[in-house]
Design a protein around this motif. Structure first.
Motif, mmCIF file in Angstrom:
data_model
loop_
_atom_site.group_PDB
_atom_site.id
_atom_site.type_symbol
_atom_site.label_atom_id
_atom_site.label_comp_id
_atom_site.label_asym_id
_atom_site.label_seq_id
_atom_site.Cartn_x
_atom_site.Cartn_y
_atom_site.Cartn_z
ATOM 1 N N UNK A 24 0.830 -1.199 0.000
ATOM 2 C CA UNK A 24 0.000 0.000 0.000
ATOM 3 C C UNK A 24 0.870 1.257 0.000
ATOM 4 N N UNK A 25 0.211 2.360 -0.317
ATOM 5 C CA UNK A 25 0.902 3.646 -0.363
ATOM 6 C C UNK A 25 1.586 3.957 0.962
ATOM 7 N N UNK A 26 0.910 3.683 2.062
ATOM 8 C CA UNK A 26 1.502 4.008 3.367
ATOM 9 C C UNK A 26 2.749 3.179 3.663
ATOM 10 N N UNK A 27 2.844 1.993 3.073
ATOM 11 C CA UNK A 27 4.039 1.170 3.266
ATOM 12 C C UNK A 27 5.251 1.822 2.610
ATOM 13 N N UNK A 28 5.065 2.276 1.384
ATOM 14 C CA UNK A 28 6.162 2.951 0.678
ATOM 15 C C UNK A 28 6.524 4.259 1.367
ATOM 16 N N UNK A 29 5.508 4.999 1.782
ATOM 17 C CA UNK A 29 5.775 6.265 2.464
ATOM 18 C C UNK A 29 6.504 6.040 3.775
ATOM 19 N N UNK A 30 6.176 4.958 4.483
ATOM 20 C CA UNK A 30 6.839 4.666 5.751
ATOM 21 C C UNK A 30 8.330 4.427 5.540
ATOM 22 N N UNK A 31 8.678 3.702 4.476
ATOM 23 C CA UNK A 31 10.092 3.440 4.191
ATOM 24 C C UNK A 31 10.813 4.733 3.824
ATOM 25 N N UNK A 32 10.223 5.520 2.943
ATOM 26 C CA UNK A 32 10.851 6.778 2.530
ATOM 27 C C UNK A 32 11.044 7.701 3.726
ATOM 28 N N UNK A 33 10.013 7.843 4.559
ATOM 29 C CA UNK A 33 10.112 8.730 5.726
ATOM 30 C C UNK A 33 11.174 8.247 6.710
ATOM 31 N N UNK A 34 11.251 6.936 6.899
ATOM 32 C CA UNK A 34 12.254 6.396 7.818
ATOM 33 C C UNK A 34 13.669 6.652 7.296
ATOM 34 N N UNK A 35 13.871 6.508 6.000
ATOM 35 C CA UNK A 35 15.200 6.748 5.423
ATOM 36 C C UNK A 35 15.597 8.214 5.536
ATOM 37 N N UNK A 36 14.640 9.115 5.314
ATOM 38 C CA UNK A 36 14.956 10.538 5.515
ATOM 39 C C UNK A 36 15.331 10.787 6.974
ATOM 40 N N UNK A 37 14.558 10.186 7.881
ATOM 41 C CA UNK A 37 14.829 10.368 9.305
ATOM 42 C C UNK A 37 16.181 9.784 9.686
ATOM 43 N N UNK A 38 16.613 8.741 8.987
ATOM 44 C CA UNK A 38 17.910 8.132 9.252
ATOM 45 C C UNK A 38 19.082 8.882 8.644
ATOM 46 N N UNK A 39 18.811 10.049 8.059
ATOM 47 C CA UNK A 39 19.887 10.888 7.546
ATOM 48 C C UNK A 39 20.234 10.651 6.090
ATOM 49 N N UNK A 40 19.316 10.120 5.312
ATOM 50 C CA UNK A 40 19.593 9.902 3.890
ATOM 51 C C UNK A 40 19.936 11.218 3.195
ATOM 52 N N UNK A 42 5.488 2.319 11.833
ATOM 53 C CA UNK A 42 4.732 1.898 10.657
ATOM 54 C C UNK A 42 5.363 0.666 10.017
ATOM 55 N N UNK A 43 6.686 0.633 9.970
ATOM 56 C CA UNK A 43 7.368 -0.524 9.383
ATOM 57 C C UNK A 43 7.253 -1.741 10.304
ATOM 58 N N UNK A 44 7.252 -1.512 11.606
ATOM 59 C CA UNK A 44 7.040 -2.629 12.538
ATOM 60 C C UNK A 44 5.678 -3.270 12.297
ATOM 61 N N UNK A 45 4.673 -2.465 12.017
ATOM 62 C CA UNK A 45 3.353 -3.001 11.696
ATOM 63 C C UNK A 45 3.389 -3.760 10.372
ATOM 64 N N UNK A 46 4.124 -3.220 9.401
ATOM 65 C CA UNK A 46 4.263 -3.895 8.105
ATOM 66 C C UNK A 46 4.937 -5.254 8.277
ATOM 67 N N UNK A 47 5.901 -5.330 9.183
ATOM 68 C CA UNK A 47 6.624 -6.580 9.391
ATOM 69 C C UNK A 47 5.719 -7.692 9.934
ATOM 70 N N UNK A 48 4.636 -7.331 10.617
ATOM 71 C CA UNK A 48 3.672 -8.344 11.053
ATOM 72 C C UNK A 48 3.088 -9.050 9.834
ATOM 73 N N UNK A 49 2.748 -8.287 8.808
ATOM 74 C CA UNK A 49 2.192 -8.865 7.585
ATOM 75 C C UNK A 49 3.259 -9.646 6.808
ATOM 76 N N UNK A 50 4.499 -9.211 6.941
ATOM 77 C CA UNK A 50 5.597 -9.966 6.316
ATOM 78 C C UNK A 50 5.695 -11.348 6.939
ATOM 79 N N UNK A 51 5.674 -11.394 8.261
ATOM 80 C CA UNK A 51 5.854 -12.656 8.971
ATOM 81 C C UNK A 51 4.619 -13.557 8.915
ATOM 82 N N UNK A 52 3.431 -12.947 8.850
ATOM 83 C CA UNK A 52 2.204 -13.745 8.892
ATOM 84 C C UNK A 52 1.725 -14.133 7.490
#
Length: 259
Positions: free
Chosen positions: A148-164, A218-228
């Motif tokens: 979903x859109x929010x999944x992609x946005x979560x990754x992009x936002x996290x990378x910016x926050x990580x100093x990309x 948001x990514x932690x929530x996404x990882x639930x769907x990855x594992x399940x």
């Protein structure tokens, strides 16, 4: 009592009157309606088979064609921009300090190439026949198995926050006005259409980038769907790479300077 007009004359055989026949009128109406339907179908089809999904296929082909055309236009625009910048650098009357300031602004804006260590995150849909892998979880709805859109946005936002220092989604560099949007099962980014798997590459400190991904709620929530349910997720170190500069238009619309 009947009047004389309704009674048969004496000595003559009875005359059968022709009454109103609604069945005949209904039959005529049915044939007329069928003719109208046939004519409408013929006029709509224009010689094509309207029972197929050809119209949808044509729409899909048109979207892909426009997306490819937009990509070619972006490349042509980037080439022209480099030519203009090269000509401007010959003698633009600016000082060295001004040139350095402009270069720094261009790097910040994302219009120039950037080189450094990078991390790539790949997201993908789950298999269509996926089932719950862990006990206590419901069987998946179709909505659970796609990015979903929010999944992609979560990754992009996290990378910016990580100093990309720069981020590329698929083959396009992101800038401050870039919008990561999904329509159905496709990503629309700066006028071009992409299908999963989606690759997001960021230049920066790999350790900090990966830590920011791990810390994102948001990514932690996404990882639930990855594992399940088996949604795709992969984080890779790319070593030293060069991200391309943004080559599209940089004109702002509906914006005004902050007072």
């Amino acid at each position: 009592m009947s009047n004389s007009a309704d009674s048969p004359q004496s000595g003559s055989s009875p005359v059968r009157r022709q009454g109103f026949r609604p069945v005949r009128v209904l039959t005529v109406a049915v044939f007329a309606l069928a003719g109208l339907i046939f004519f409408t179908s013929f006029n709509t089809a224009k010689g094509t088979d309207i029972r197929t999904d050809a119209s949808m296929l044509k729409l899909s082909d048109l979207i892909q064609e426009r997306s490819h055309k937009n990509g070619l236009l972006d490349e042509a625009n980037g080439s022209l921009r480099r030519d203009v910048e090269s000509l401007a650098e010959r003698d633009d009357g600016s000082t060295k300090a001004e040139d350095e300031k402009l270069t720094a602004l261009e790097h910040t804006a994302g219009t120039q190439r950037i080189k450094g260590k990078a991390v790539t995150v790949t997201l993908d849909d789950a298999p269509p026949n996926a089932t719950a892998k862990l006990p206590g979880y419901p069987e998946p709805q179709p909505d659970y198995l796609v990015i979903h859109q929010q999944d992609l946005q979560a990754v992009v936002n996290a990378l910016w926050k990580g100093g990309a220092q720069g981020i590329k989604v698929m083959d396009q560099r992101l800038i401050s006005t870039s919008a990561v949007r999904c329509v159905g099962n496709t990503l629309i980014l700066q006028g071009r259409v992409y299908s999963p798997p989606y690759k997001i590459q960021a230049v920066g400190d790999p350790g900090k980038l990966k830590q920011a991904l791990a810390d994102s709620k948001a990514i932690q929530n996404y990882m639930v769907y990855v594992n399940v349910y088996g949604l795709g997720w992969k984080v890779e170190d790319d070593g030293t790479v060069t991200l391309p500069g943004y080559s599209g238009t940089v004109d702002l619309r509906y914006a005004k300077p902050v007072e």
